[in-house]
Motif scaffolding. Structure first.
Motif, short mmCIF file in Angstrom:
data_model
loop_
_atom_site.label_atom_id
_atom_site.label_comp_id
_atom_site.label_asym_id
_atom_site.label_seq_id
_atom_site.Cartn_x
_atom_site.Cartn_y
_atom_site.Cartn_z
N HIS A 219 0.84 -1.19 0.00
CA HIS A 219 0.00 0.00 0.00
C HIS A 219 0.88 1.24 0.00
CE1 HIS A 219 -3.45 2.57 0.60
NE2 HIS A 219 -2.81 3.17 1.59
N ASP A 220 0.42 2.28 -0.73
CA ASP A 220 1.17 3.54 -0.85
C ASP A 220 0.40 4.64 -0.12
OD1 ASP A 220 2.71 5.68 -1.62
OD2 ASP A 220 2.70 5.20 -3.77
N GLY A 221 1.01 5.20 0.92
CA GLY A 221 0.38 6.28 1.68
C GLY A 221 0.61 7.66 1.07
N HIS A 222 1.48 7.71 0.05
CA HIS A 222 1.71 8.92 -0.74
C HIS A 222 1.95 10.18 0.09
CE1 HIS A 222 2.08 10.11 -4.87
NE2 HIS A 222 1.92 8.84 -5.13
N HIS A 223 2.75 10.05 1.15
CA HIS A 223 3.23 11.19 1.94
C HIS A 223 2.13 11.92 2.70
CE1 HIS A 223 6.80 11.00 -0.76
NE2 HIS A 223 5.92 10.89 -1.71
N LEU A 245 4.39 -0.80 3.61
CA LEU A 245 3.64 0.45 3.61
C LEU A 245 4.61 1.50 3.08
CD1 LEU A 245 1.24 2.30 4.43
CD2 LEU A 245 2.21 2.37 6.74
N GLU A 246 4.21 2.14 1.97
CA GLU A 246 5.11 3.04 1.26
C GLU A 246 4.79 4.50 1.57
OE1 GLU A 246 4.71 2.48 -2.95
OE2 GLU A 246 5.56 4.43 -3.40
N ASP A 247 5.83 5.33 1.64
CA ASP A 247 5.66 6.78 1.78
C ASP A 247 4.56 7.15 2.77
OD1 ASP A 247 7.71 7.26 0.00
OD2 ASP A 247 6.41 7.58 -1.73
N CYS A 248 4.66 6.62 3.97
CA CYS A 248 3.59 6.86 4.94
C CYS A 248 3.62 8.31 5.42
CB CYS A 248 3.70 5.87 6.10
SG CYS A 248 5.25 5.94 7.01
N GLY A 271 11.33 6.60 -0.69
CA GLY A 271 12.45 7.10 -1.48
C GLY A 271 12.24 7.28 -2.97
N GLU A 272 11.00 7.18 -3.47
CA GLU A 272 10.83 7.36 -4.92
C GLU A 272 11.16 8.78 -5.34
OE1 GLU A 272 6.69 6.12 -5.20
OE2 GLU A 272 6.07 8.16 -5.60
N ILE A 273 11.07 9.75 -4.42
CA ILE A 273 11.43 11.12 -4.80
C ILE A 273 12.86 11.49 -4.35
CG2 ILE A 273 9.02 11.87 -4.78
CD1 ILE A 273 9.69 13.47 -2.20
N VAL A 292 14.32 0.32 -0.21
CA VAL A 292 14.80 1.54 -0.86
C VAL A 292 14.03 1.72 -2.17
CG1 VAL A 292 16.82 2.45 -2.11
CG2 VAL A 292 17.10 1.49 0.18
N ARG A 293 13.24 2.81 -2.25
CA ARG A 293 12.37 3.00 -3.41
C ARG A 293 13.03 3.78 -4.55
NH1 ARG A 293 8.51 1.30 -5.50
NH2 ARG A 293 7.03 2.99 -5.56
N GLY A 294 14.30 4.15 -4.40
CA GLY A 294 14.96 4.97 -5.42
C GLY A 294 14.85 4.36 -6.81
CO CO Z 1 4.65 5.72 -4.50
#
Ligand code: CO
Ligand code: EZ4
Length: 412
Positions: A219-223, A245-248, A271-273, A292-294
């Motif tokens: 799941h992506d929490g998108h910041h 859980l991504e970008d919580c 870390g995608e950004i 690491v989402r880079g």
């Molecule tokens: Co994302």
């Protein structure tokens, strides 16, 4: 092996892509992805006006030296525009080195550490039946790991929910892949964290009941959350055993993850950004994340992301490279060569590109039984069909953004 030509190609088959094409004096070509979703032309200028003139006449075989020269000589370091530009040079030089050696890039990076790359797709829906259908259709397409995003009662439009963002009837293009919507202004969406926190655990409970305990779910929490909200969410999702859980929380506030970490065993990815190892350094050293989402495209290329992931490996932290459709097929191929070769590969995000994109970028990577493989063509294995690319000129496009009910701008 001197670089004779550096072209920057902008094409917009299903969305905008920026590609660097380097040609050596003896006719070898290399491609690099420099796509920065929604801010594409800033990278075009950086490359055309400031980088391309430096590359002409330089030695294409010197990948590390070229990277260090572009990074250090500019004095102004880091940042998405700079690092996407440098990334495309790094990728193109690896492509050329592979072609010169007659080997796929993963062989040059140490060879395969596995037979293929587990990839996850994006399922979403406004309500439960749609979410189930979306998961089922992803399973039918071969996905064996699935990110689940949901609508929230009371909210009209949320980023990443396919049925709400579908803005085309073009059957050739699958718009379940989060279009950067074309137009002069970004679309405005709405958000309410309390409603989301109340709703999400029930969605994952229903998904687990329907699809069983084995399917890896993400799941992506998108910041969008504060640290304490994210901690609460992580805890409330523990019974559903998320893969991550991504970008919580907003990625800039790295200390936030310490608080989240102290409260939950739900694995965390971020870390995608991010653009450099410096963005990950403390998170890795303090073991505040699990993945690491880079992306190769936004972390300055294969060379620096490999170093970052090797650092992460010392802490048992794995890769989870960003792979939405705004990473071009060239950037995706680069991610696959890197992912196949490193020891600590975790999972690869994979959203299929539209048909037009696949005609512009001729790919030799494969997708079978939920696994990606970069293929065995020399170099990265992606070629740009410039006639096709020329059919689709740049179109202004923006990612959407959020406002709360009272009009306050929020992270989207
Ligand atoms: Co994302
Ligand atoms: O919003 O790539 O996990 N994937 C994502 C993506 C990003 C877009 C932004 O350009 O969050 O969909």
């Amino acid at each position: 092996m001197k670089i004779a030509k550096a072209e920057v190609i902008v094409t917009s088959p299903d969305r905008n892509f920026v590609t660097l094409k380097l040609t050596t004096e003896d006719g070898l070509t290399g491609l690099g992805d420099a796509t920065l979703n929604g801010r594409e032309l800033a990278v075009v200028s950086y490359l055309k006006d400031h980088v391309a003139p430096l590359l002409i006449g330089s030695d294409a075989s010197r990948i590390e030296d070229t990277w260090q020269f572009l990074y250090r000589s500019a004095y102004w370091r880091r940042g998405p525009v700079t690092m996407a530009s440098i990334a495309s040079v790094d990728m193109a030089l690896w492509d050329i080195k592979g072609k010169a050696a007659g080997m796929p890039v993963y062989q040059l990076l140490g060879g395969a550490s596995r037979t293929g790359l587990m990839a996850y797709g994006h399922a979403s829906g406004k309500e439960m039946p749609e979410i189930f259908d979306s998961i089922r259709s992803h399973l039918e397409e071969g996905y064996r790991s699935i990110r689940v995003q949901t609508g929230v009662p009371g909210l009209k439009a949320i980023y990443g929910i396919a049925s709400q963002s579908m803005d085309t009837t073009d059957a050739d293009v699958r718009y379940d892949h989060e279009p950067a919507r074309r137009g002069a202004k970004p679309t405005e969406e709405d958000w309410d964290t309390r409603a989301y926190l109340k709703h999400l655990p029930g969605v994952f409970e229903a998904v687990r009941n329907e699809f069983g305990p084995d399917l890896p779910l993400l799941h992506d929490g998108h910041h969008r959350m504060t640290p304490i909200q994210a901690a609460k969410l992580g805890k409330s999702l523990e019974p559903y055993d998320l893969f991550w859980l991504e970008d919580c929380t907003p990625a800039e506030n790295q200390e936030a993850l310490r608080l989240v970490r102290q409260h939950t065993t739900t694995p965390l990815a971020i870390g995608e950004i991010f653009n450099t190892v410096w963005d990950f350094k403390d998170l890795i050293r303090d073991q505040l994340i699990d993945y690491v989402r880079g992306a190769v495209t936004h972390m300055g290329g294969i060379s620096p992301l490999k170093k970052t992931l090797e650092y992460a490996a010392q802490y048992q932290i794995k890769s989870g490279m960003h792979g939405p459709t705004d990473i071009s097929p060239v950037g995706m191929a680069a991610a696959m060569h890197l992912g196949l070769s490193i020891h600590n590969f975790g999972i690869q995000e994979y959203m299929k590109h539209g048909k037009r994109t696949d005609q512009v970028f001729e790919q030799s990577y494969t997708w079978e039984n939920g696994m990606l493989h970069p293929g065995d063509e020399p170099g990265l294995g992606v070629e740009l069909n410039q006639d096709e690319a020329g059919k689709y000129p740049y179109e202004q496009a923006y990612l959407p953004y959020n406002r709360l009910a009272d009009g306050t701008v929020h992270d989207w």
